[in-house]
Design an enzyme around this catalytic site. Structure first.
Site: not given
Length: 434
Positions: A310, A368
């Site tokens: 991320h 995700d």
């Protein structure tokens, strides 16, 4: 609390000149160097592509500690909010700064519920789109069009109008999202029902049909509600910054949120769960994982590990742990507990968390990684994934926009540049050009 100037300063030396820059401290997190007067003093700009080291505003809404894997809304850990509350409670928290009392919660829920209907002319507006239009294209247009139907709440200088606009968008954007889905599959629009909770209502508008009764699955409704909580805000990301910079010009709130949706549509921002799902489908089975991992490690290969790592989190994304639990519950409830994608995901996660290559690069699973599988099991097509993201993030955008409007230090956004183009030259008549 507002940022406070500390006794510390940073000194920038350029040639034989020194410039003392104030250092400000927030309630938690890194201190910041104030460069607001640097250009006036030195004639120099700072250069920070992507604004990765630049704080563009002060905010009291969301705090992220990427190194520790912390996400907090108004000081409350995301884990506690997802475990104990519901989405509309989180909406109230983000908008007003504190969790509501029972009476405040009921009043807020009622106000949102009674704003879910959209103007009947919106149905005709939708008919102007092709049936194969991407739902996100429809969302950008229809949310922006709300300003044409609700121009009694576009005066950004009126606090009452700002709050009415906020209520309308939290309530109506799910309705528009469901309409976008129904339109693309050729089914009639389903009106919202005031008797249903927020997530229940959205599922009903998406999947109910006039010819039979639609029964709300409580497991799916609870999972969707938690998904909305996890995605409600995430500090100054690309779409939130887009909303803020659009709002800094004085644009109406509907236009600002439409701008945020347009930014979210970008695959690097809102489309990450689609990419993760496509990766799992491409791997296909557990026995193919070693081959896939080898390609990921190969510098000459274009294969990338999606759903891991991320921009902000250098530790395990706290939302991913919650999403993993929900994913299992949804797959079990829908009869997809033996889904090959889940088996691939579980094994891939296990390898990535134990393989030194990924540990060294801090490639931990993010939110995700599991959200695509979860939404697919609920019955949503891939084209709707980012739309659901927008439904959840609407309240975060509105909260950030409202905070910006009320910030006396806020100015119209005007980033500068490092010009590298051609220097001054004179115009040449077309007959003399070579």
């Amino acid at each position: 609390m507002d940022a406070k100037a500390s006794n510390k300063t940073a000194t920038l030396t350029v040639g034989n000149k020194n410039y003392d820059l104030p250092i400000h401290s927030g309630s938690v997190g890194p201190d910041v160097i104030d460069i607001g007067k640097l250009y006036g003093q030195s004639g120099l700009f700072t250069y920070d592509p992507g604004f990765t080291s630049t704080a563009s505003c002060q905010s009291k809404i969301t705090y992220i500690d990427g190194d520790a894997g912390v996400l907090e809304y108004r000081g409350y850990p995301i884990e506690q909010l997802a475990e104990n509350g519901d989405f509309l409670e989180t909406c109230y928290l983000l908008l007003y700064g504190n969790l509501p009392t029972a009476a405040q919660k009921k009043d807020f829920d009622d106000r949102v519920i009674h704003h879910t209907m959209v103007h009947e002319q919106m149905a005709r507006f939708f008919q102007g789109f092709r049936r194969d239009a991407h739902p996100m294209a429809v969302m950008v247009a229809s949310v922006g069009a709300l300003a044409a139907f609700y121009h009694d709440s576009t005066d950004i200088n009126d606090p009452k109008q700002r709050m009415i606009a906020s209520m309308r968008m939290i309530a109506k954007i799910p309705t528009l999202a469901a309409m976008a889905y129904k339109y693309t599959i050729g089914q009639p629009f389903v009106y919202p029902k005031n008797s249903l909770k927020f997530a229940e209502n959205f599922l009903h508008m998406c999947f109910a049909v006039p010819c039979e009764e639609y029964k709300i699955n409580p497991v799916l409704a609870d999972a969707l509600d938690k998904i909305f909580i996890l995605h409600a805000d995430h500090e100054q990301n690309a779409s939130t910054s887009t909303v803020r910079i659009a709002g800094s010009s004085g644009a109406n709130p509907f236009a600002c949120i439409a701008a945020g949706i347009a930014c979210l549509w970008g695959p690097a921002h809102g489309g990450a769960n689609e990419a993760a799902l496509a990766m799992l489908a491409e791997i296909g089975s557990v026995d193919k994982i070693p081959e896939f991992i080898a390609k990921v490690k190969d510098k000459n290969s274009e294969v990338r590990l999606m759903g891991f790592g991320h921009r902000v989190y250098k530790n395990y994304d706290p939302r991913a742990k919650i999403m993993q639990k929900m994913c299992h519950a949804v797959l079990k409830e829908t009869g997809h507990g033996d889904d090959p994608m889940l088996k691939v995901a579980m094994e891939l996660e296990k390898i990535a968390l134990s393989d030194q290559y990924f540990i060294d690069r801090k490639l931990y699973p993010n939110v995700d990684f599991y959200s695509g599988i979860t939404l697919k099991a609920m019955g949503f097509p891939v084209s709707m994934f980012t739309v659901l993201f927008a439904v959840a993030r609407t309240v975060g955008w509105i909260s950030q926009w409202s905070e910006m409007i009320e910030d006396p230090q806020q100015k119209i956004g005007r980033p500068r540049q490092l010009y590298t183009g051609v220097t001054r030259r004179d115009y040449v008549a077309i007959k003399d050009r070579k």
